[in-house]
Design a protein around this motif. Structure first.
Motif, mmCIF file in Angstrom:
data_model
loop_
_atom_site.group_PDB
_atom_site.id
_atom_site.type_symbol
_atom_site.label_atom_id
_atom_site.label_comp_id
_atom_site.label_asym_id
_atom_site.label_seq_id
_atom_site.Cartn_x
_atom_site.Cartn_y
_atom_site.Cartn_z
ATOM 1 N N ASN A 34 -16.239 21.788 45.942
ATOM 2 C CA ASN A 34 -17.239 21.897 46.866
ATOM 3 C C ASN A 34 -17.880 20.662 47.502
ATOM 4 O OD1 ASN A 34 -16.417 24.662 46.954
ATOM 5 N ND2 ASN A 34 -17.975 24.976 45.530
ATOM 6 N N ASP A 35 -18.804 20.715 48.137
ATOM 7 C CA ASP A 35 -19.477 19.469 48.554
ATOM 8 C C ASP A 35 -19.900 18.775 47.218
ATOM 9 O OD1 ASP A 35 -21.299 21.286 51.505
ATOM 10 O OD2 ASP A 35 -19.286 20.485 50.993
ATOM 11 N N THR A 36 -19.772 17.554 47.520
ATOM 12 C CA THR A 36 -19.847 16.832 46.130
ATOM 13 C C THR A 36 -20.748 15.512 46.296
ATOM 14 O OG1 THR A 36 -17.837 17.620 45.389
ATOM 15 C CG2 THR A 36 -18.656 15.441 44.404
ATOM 16 N N PRO A 37 -21.572 15.199 45.414
ATOM 17 C CA PRO A 37 -22.331 14.015 45.579
ATOM 18 C C PRO A 37 -21.587 12.607 45.779
ATOM 19 C CG PRO A 37 -23.478 15.222 44.091
ATOM 20 C CD PRO A 37 -22.158 15.987 44.293
ATOM 21 N N GLY A 63 -24.694 9.813 49.078
ATOM 22 C CA GLY A 63 -24.606 11.077 49.797
ATOM 23 C C GLY A 63 -24.216 12.250 49.276
ATOM 24 N N ILE A 64 -23.960 13.265 50.064
ATOM 25 C CA ILE A 64 -23.209 14.577 49.991
ATOM 26 C C ILE A 64 -21.894 14.521 50.635
ATOM 27 C CG2 ILE A 64 -22.929 16.867 49.858
ATOM 28 C CD1 ILE A 64 -24.958 15.783 47.901
ATOM 29 N N ASN A 86 -18.615 12.535 42.353
ATOM 30 C CA ASN A 86 -19.060 13.074 41.013
ATOM 31 C C ASN A 86 -19.636 14.221 41.248
ATOM 32 O OD1 ASN A 86 -19.574 13.478 38.172
ATOM 33 N ND2 ASN A 86 -20.673 11.335 37.910
ATOM 34 N N ASN A 87 -19.070 15.405 40.636
ATOM 35 C CA ASN A 87 -20.134 16.836 40.684
ATOM 36 C C ASN A 87 -20.271 16.954 39.490
ATOM 37 O OD1 ASN A 87 -17.534 17.689 39.783
ATOM 38 N ND2 ASN A 87 -17.158 19.018 41.357
ATOM 39 N N GLY A 88 -20.386 16.226 38.650
ATOM 40 C CA GLY A 88 -20.671 16.640 37.258
ATOM 41 C C GLY A 88 -19.645 16.863 36.188
ATOM 42 N N GLN A 147 -12.713 7.878 41.429
ATOM 43 C CA GLN A 147 -13.153 6.679 42.263
ATOM 44 C C GLN A 147 -11.985 6.106 43.102
ATOM 45 O OE1 GLN A 147 -15.158 3.747 39.601
ATOM 46 N NE2 GLN A 147 -13.320 2.505 40.050
ATOM 47 N N THR A 148 -12.336 5.655 44.200
ATOM 48 C CA THR A 148 -11.368 4.801 44.683
ATOM 49 C C THR A 148 -11.896 3.594 45.464
ATOM 50 O OG1 THR A 148 -9.419 4.900 46.231
ATOM 51 C CG2 THR A 148 -11.503 5.881 46.916
ATOM 52 N N ILE A 149 -11.265 2.578 45.965
ATOM 53 C CA ILE A 149 -11.760 1.283 46.448
ATOM 54 C C ILE A 149 -11.476 1.401 47.794
ATOM 55 C CG2 ILE A 149 -9.446 0.059 45.863
ATOM 56 C CD1 ILE A 149 -11.607 -2.275 44.994
#
Lengths: 804, 304
Positions: free
Chosen positions: A748-751, A765-766, A791-793, A798-800
């Protein structure tokens, strides 16, 4: 009657005598004005406005002759007999040295003088007398006697600045190179003689003085005075006034002058000097010497008046003239600053539409020397900017130097209030104002780097490459960019390259070797790294990375890149928008390789826009099938060009994306050939590299070594190079305003975090996901390379990406 | 027949050229570390006058015995020194300075008795002497004087004497002066008379060396040959130099064949060769180097 008449005649003779001369009757002097003829044996010093070789410029032969002729006139007026080796200035007049000496000898001269001027480094000026013999042992002692008199008289000249005032009277055998055995014109003399090097004609202030005939006559008069002393003649009953006219404030800047000396002041050309009583007028010449001389003055008290346009008149009373002496007056004239202060020009002064560097200094050029306090009080700039003031050109230029770079893309208004005044206390007639707009940058930006901060996959022998948004000022970069190990020891670097790409962008790269696997290394970028527009990095940046051993996975080497490149060619017909010829070619390369003796080196150059280069591998025996793994050691150039592997099989030709060259130095990259149809074997046909269409993509060098194949996953590939592991995709990349994030993850919405290459978190942000898609704004980010981490825990990926 | 013989002789004169070449050059061994300059042969070629760099002092060296006799230590003694025709007397001038003015005294050194006598006391008006036809001729004040073989002084109303007077070239024929200007220049130096007394050799400043008849006619220019001297009546020997306004960089001894107008170089470029003196009896030319080494050229005349 007869006796009376005789007495009367004698009395009459002695009465006349002082009128006609100083009793050198019967003395015979031989004068040799040295050199002659404007030729290779002569000495020409180039001084503006005269070009090299201009006969109207300074030639030692001319100067020597002028002095010699005047000396002749003075000696003859005193009753002496004078022989001159030349009276004209032609090559034929430049006699052989032995002939000069013989002429003096055979004509029974009492003394021989050879008139010269000297040259050395252009920074010294003093009279030097040379007699034949050694310093303490003259061959003819009388030569030393007169040499001392010459020196004493010449050094008394106060118009010149003498850089050295100790007695310079030397024996030529002590002074000249030993191999010379003394000077050729002195050696054969039977009569006493000397060479007078009256001053240094390559010391430019003196060069200009030696263009003045009266200055040279003054030197000749000093010779004459020495002769009178030597031969016990009657001293001159008349005197002289001599001096110069110079500016009281302005200094010479166009050529070297002895620091802090009277030569530092600017000579005033064209001044009129009037002498009273007698109303004698001397017109100072226009040859940057300011010199004037009044000859043959009766002893008494005089007045001098100095006048010249743009200067204040000066009247000097009570100038005392004494017999047989020169009275010097060194005049410093004040400029006539009766006009108001005026701005002659300013900077920056951009053309219409032209933008100015944010590192600019604001300057004014004035017609007079500005009063500093009034200038600083009258100056203002909007938007308000802090800074300091600086002055040059003897305060005719005043500058404001901002303490920090100006704001980017900003319109500045500079105003100088009319209260600004010059040192003569007159202010401007009106305010002076101008504007300029700065460019859209006010600091040097590091837009990309390899290795990136915290990299953990760096090979022991590789390359560091840094990309900047502007060309670097190539000054002290090896100091400003330090490369050290964990103990702080400098690490050697080689093959340093600076600013290798066209356009405005800047680059800095170097190679290193034999780093220790497992060790940590640091690249420190000093905030004072400067670009060519004067902007600096502004803050220190540290890039830390870890070195690993070169991974050698369990895979077959299907091509080692050791063979001659005869089967590898750039296919110009299939390429697009490349610069052909030497700019784009592939060759075998022994200087940089990872394995064996060679690698292959692809040089390329693209024209702007869409472009790609196709490199064919003819006679390839490399067969692959779908889902096979290929690995390749690539020496990247951080160009962000995209590399594709080419295959041909039953279903035709396929381009399989291999990797983006987002690194410099060696890396192992690999792919799984899922894009090939499952219909048999495919032959590897070479590579295709597409331009990343960035300023760093236009040209470069990519290296290849060891192509690997396996049916199993090539496990030693670093995780982030395993293209199969793509859970998030972003586009466009590079990006300007917004990133579109696509993911197959069930989240879902993820930081999210956006991290710069120096490790700073620049945005959080989210990510609001809608059917696996989100949009993240990045328009506030500066140009450069960033990591996007979601990262939602429980899911961290990651990407660049890069912001343009 | 006589006419044919004369014609053949004339043809021979025009067909055959006289050349000169160096057979050997050797240093003159005088004394270790001693420096000498401006060598002057005597007529027999067995003695040579030597002086210092600025003509201070005068010595004579016997080339056979190597005996070196000091004649004078005075300034200028080596400048105008010359042997009498019988080589028994050496005439020379000494310079003195009175109130800084230069005076010249003429002296004679008797080689047999090794004694010096004064011929003329120091005076302002003494010019360089010459030996001609057995006598010494010189000018003092406004008079040409003569010292004959016996040493008797008289008025010089016979013989040829040439002098430089206030830069002018003045020839005295039997005491009668004639100022000549063969090259139309302001100044002349290095005058001398040919062995047969028929021609004059000198150097015009700006033009170079030349020969002419004693009345100034029949001028033949020899080029930039400095310190020229006669080698017989048909050759002139001198030095050709190159300087930079401060020091002589190169100098070679040359011989100029007057009839053929041909110049021969007698010394190598590696030696800076200065101020030659000739002895035709022994076929030798002496010169010195800037370092004060006196060297002797053995030359050979060839007819080709």
């Amino acid at each position: 009657m007869k006796a009376f008449f005789t007495v009367f005649l004698l009395a009459f003779f002695f009465q006349l005598y002082p009128v006609f001369g100083q009793n050198l009757t019967g003395v015979k002097i031989y004068i040799n004005p040295g050199h002659g003829g404007y030729d290779s044996d002569d000495r020409n010093v180039v001084i503006p406005p005269f070009a090299a070789g201009d006969p109207n410029g300074f030639w030692e032969s001319v100067s020597n002759l002028d002095k010699g002729l005047h000396l002749r006139d003075l000696l003859q007026a005193a009753g002496a007999e004078v022989i001159m080796s030349r009276v004209l200035n032609r090559t034929v007049d430049d006699r052989p040295l032995s002939a000069i000496a013989e002429e003096a000898n055979v004509n029974n001269s009492d003394f021989m003088i050879s008139i010269h001027s000297n040259a050395h480094t252009g920074a010294v000026n003093y009279p030097l007398m040379l007699f034949h013999g050694w310093d303490n042992n003259p061959i003819l002692p009388a030569s030393l006697d007169l040499a001392n008199l010459f020196w004493e008289n010449l050094i008394s000249n106060q118009i010149a600045h003498w850089t050295y005032t100790s007695r310079s009277v030397r024996g030529d055998k002590s002074f000249a190179p030993e191999s010379w055995n003394g000077y050729g014109v002195l050696r054969p003399l039977t009569v006493p003689g000397l060479i007078s090097e009256g001053s240094f004609h390559d010391y430019i202030p003196e060069t200009y003085r030696l263009m003045n005939i009266d200055y040279k006559k003054l030197e000749a008069w000093h010779f004459y005075k020495a002769f009178v002393q030597y031969f016990d003649g009657t001293p001159d009953t008349k005197g002289k006034i001599a001096g110069y006219v110079k500016d009281s404030f302005s200094k010479v800047t166009a050529y070297y002058v002895a620091p802090g000396s009277k030569d530092q002041w600017l000579p005033v050309n064209g001044a009129t000097v009037t002498l009273n009583p007698g109303n004698k007028v001397y017109n100072v010449d226009n040859l940057n010497n300011g010199a004037f001389v009044f000859h043959d003055l009766n002893p008494g008290t005089y007045q001098l008046t100095f006048e010249v346009t743009k200067y204040q008149q000066k009247v000097v009373e009570n100038i005392e003239v004494l017999p047989n002496k020169v009275t010097y007056f060194l005049c410093a004239l004040d400029q006539d600053r009766s006009d108001p202060l005026k701005v002659l020009s300013h900077s920056p002064a951009p053309a219409a539409g032209e933008l100015v560097s944010a590192a600019t200094t604001i300057s004014f050029n004035f017609n007079f020397e500005v009063d500093r306090a009034s200038f600083e009080s009258a100056f203002s700039i909007l938007p308000v900017t802090s800074g300091t003031f600086d002055y040059s050109d003897q305060d005719r230029t005043a500058s404001f130097v901002p303490s920090n770079p100006l704001e980017k893309s900003t319109l500045y208004t500079v105003t100088l209030d009319k209260s600004a005044r010059h040192i003569g206390n007159l202010s401007m007639d009106e305010d002076y104002s101008f504007t300029f707009t700065t460019r859209n940058r006010n600091r040097l930006e590091l837009v990309d780097a390899s290795p990136l901060n915290q990299s953990t996959n760096i090979f022991p022998s590789s390359q560091v490459k840094l990309h900047f948004d502007w060309k670097l000022k190539n000054l002290n970069l090896s100091t400003l960019i330090s490369f050290i190990d964990a103990q702080g020891n400098p690490v050697p670097r080689s093959t340093i390259e600076v600013n290798t790409l066209p356009g405005d962008v800047g680059t800095y790269a170097f190679r290193y070797s034999a780093l220790t696997p497992g060790a940590k290394y640091f690249l420190n970028l000093n905030r004072n790294i400067e670009d060519e527009s004067g902007l600096t990095l502004g803050e220190d940046i540290t890039i830390e990375f870890n070195v690993i051993s070169v991974p050698v996975p369990d895979a077959s080497i299907v091509y080692s890149f050791e063979d001659a490149v005869t089967d590898w060619t750039v296919d110009e017909a299939k390429s697009l928008n490349i610069i052909t010829g030497a700019s784009t070619r592939i060759l075998r390369y022994s200087t940089i390789k990872l394995f064996g003796t060679y690698s292959y080196r692809l040089l390329y150059a693209f024209n702007p826009g869409e472009a790609y280069v196709v490199v064919n591998y003819a006679n390839s025996g490399i067969k692959v099938s779908t889902n096979d793994y290929l690995g390749l050691y690539i020496g990247g150039d951080l160009s962000h060009n995209k590399l594709y592997a080419l295959f041909e099989g039953a279903s035709g030709l396929f381009e399989i994306p291999f990797t983006t060259i987002d690194f410099a130095g060696w890396q192992l990259r690999g792919i799984r050939l899922t894009g090939l149809p499952d219909d048999g074997l495919y032959t590897f046909k070479g590579f295709k590299m597409k331009s990343g269409e960035t300023p760093f993509s236009v040209s470069g060098v990519v290296l290849f070594d060891n192509l690997l194949w396996s049916m199993e996953s090539i496990t030693s590939l670093p995780d982030n190079n395993n293209i199969d592991n793509r859970n998030i995709i972003i586009a466009p990349n590079p990006v300007v305003n917004d990133i579109n994030l696509y993911t197959n993850l069930k989240i879902n919405d993820t930081p999210y975090q956006i991290i710069a290459i120096d490790g700073r978190v620049v945005q959080t942000g989210i990510a609001k996901l809608d059917n696996g898609r989100s949009q993240i704004p990045v328009s506030s980010l500066l140009k450069g390379v960033y990591f996007l981490i979601i990262n939602n825990g429980s899911e961290k990926h990651q990407t660049i990406f890069r912001v343009n | 027949m006589k006419k044919i013989l004369v014609l053949l002789f004339l043809l021979a004169g025009t067909c055959f050229a006289q050349q000169i070449k160096t057979i050997a050059i050797e240093p003159l061994e005088i004394g270790e570390g001693e420096r000498y300059f401006y060598p002057q042969f005597n007529h027999s070629g067995n003695q040579i006058l030597l002086t210092s760099e600025n003509y201070i002092g005068l010595k004579v060296l016997n080339l056979s015995t190597k005996e070196l006799i000091s004649i004078s230590k005075e300034t200028g003694a080596g400048y105008a020194a010359t042997f009498s025709e019988d080589d028994q007397t050496i005439y020379f001038i000494e310079n003195y300075f009175e109130n800084r003015r230069r005076l010249n005294a003429l002296k004679a050194f008797d080689l047999n008795h090794q004694k010096t006598r004064e011929i003329e006391p120091a005076t302002r008006s003494l010019l360089k002497p010459m030996v001609f036809d057995g006598s010494l001729l010189y000018k003092k004040s406004n008079e040409i004087k003569k010292v004959d073989r016996t040493g008797l002084k008289s008025s010089g109303k016979s013989g040829v004497y040439v002098a430089i007077e206030n830069r002018k070239l003045v020839v005295y024929n039997n005491g009668v002066p004639q100022t000549i200007n063969p090259l139309n220049v302001e100044s002349y130096i290095w005058p001398s008379i040919a062995p047969d007394g028929k021609r004059i050799l000198a150097y015009g400043l700006g033009e170079g060396a030349f020969i002419c008849d004693t009345d100034g006619s029949n001028v033949i220019s020899l080029g930039q040959i400095e310190a020229p001297v006669w080698l017989g009546n048909d050759f002139v020997v001198g030095m050709v130099t190159n300087d930079d306004g401060h020091v002589i960089l190169e100098s070679k001894i040359v011989a100029f064949n007057i009839k053929q107008k041909q110049q021969f170089t007698l010394t190598p470029d590696s030696i800076i060769s200065l101020n030659p003196s000739v002895n035709t009896g022994t076929n030798k030319i002496a010169f010195h180097t800037p370092d004060g080494i006196v060297m002797i050229i053995n030359y050979q005349l060839d007819i080709k």
